[in-house]
Design an enzyme around this catalytic site. Sequence first.
Site, mmCIF file in Angstrom:
data_model
loop_
_atom_site.group_PDB
_atom_site.id
_atom_site.type_symbol
_atom_site.label_atom_id
_atom_site.label_comp_id
_atom_site.label_asym_id
_atom_site.label_seq_id
_atom_site.Cartn_x
_atom_site.Cartn_y
_atom_site.Cartn_z
ATOM 1 N N TYR A 138 -11.913 24.624 37.730
ATOM 2 C CA TYR A 138 -13.077 24.729 38.614
ATOM 3 C C TYR A 138 -13.771 23.386 38.844
ATOM 4 C CZ TYR A 138 -12.709 29.794 38.605
ATOM 5 O OH TYR A 138 -12.272 31.088 38.794
ATOM 6 N N GLU A 161 -3.725 25.417 42.897
ATOM 7 C CA GLU A 161 -4.042 26.426 41.884
ATOM 8 C C GLU A 161 -2.779 27.019 41.267
ATOM 9 O OE1 GLU A 161 -8.470 27.715 43.404
ATOM 10 O OE2 GLU A 161 -6.797 28.974 44.035
ATOM 11 N N HIS A 176 -10.472 36.131 41.704
ATOM 12 C CA HIS A 176 -10.534 34.845 42.401
ATOM 13 C C HIS A 176 -9.277 34.752 43.243
ATOM 14 C CE1 HIS A 176 -10.641 30.463 43.055
ATOM 15 N NE2 HIS A 176 -9.337 30.543 42.829
ATOM 16 N N LYS A 208 -10.262 38.141 36.640
ATOM 17 C CA LYS A 208 -11.190 37.458 35.748
ATOM 18 C C LYS A 208 -11.503 38.262 34.479
ATOM 19 C CE LYS A 208 -13.550 34.954 39.462
ATOM 20 N NZ LYS A 208 -14.870 34.729 40.076
ATOM 21 N N ASN A 221 -17.402 39.041 39.456
ATOM 22 C CA ASN A 221 -16.858 39.650 40.664
ATOM 23 C C ASN A 221 -15.362 39.974 40.573
ATOM 24 O OD1 ASN A 221 -15.621 37.165 41.096
ATOM 25 N ND2 ASN A 221 -17.164 36.484 42.551
#
Length: 140
Positions: free
Chosen positions: A51, A128, A117, A11, A114
Amino acid sequence: MAVERTFSMIKPDATKRNLTGAITKMLEDAGLRVVASRRVWMSRREAEGFYAVHKERPFFGELVESMSSGPTVVQVLEGENAIAKNREVMGATNPANADEGTIRKVHALSIGENSVHGSDAPETAAQEIAYWFSQTQVVG
């Protein structure tokens, strides 16, 4: 055990801190092989599409904003039980709850930032992967 493929994303919070290599090394050290990888800067529209499953959740706007704030590295990983292995290496979403030595324990800044993913199931992985890669771009 079956060899499978999964989707992984580094990310913007991690790419901004130049952690692409360190995170990829952790994945490879765990026995996962990168069979496709590219750096992208998601548009707002791409982030909303990727998302979309979270569209009704209160954090959706913040998530889209964060994911379109800088470059990400999208990858396809391959290995024995790759989905479960990737999730194990990533660690818990909340870095405070993540096991020692996991990506999120080592690199995440917060629940929202975080660092990574990863797909949670074979169906999700297939969706995905197809969102970011054509079949000819995934080479083993």
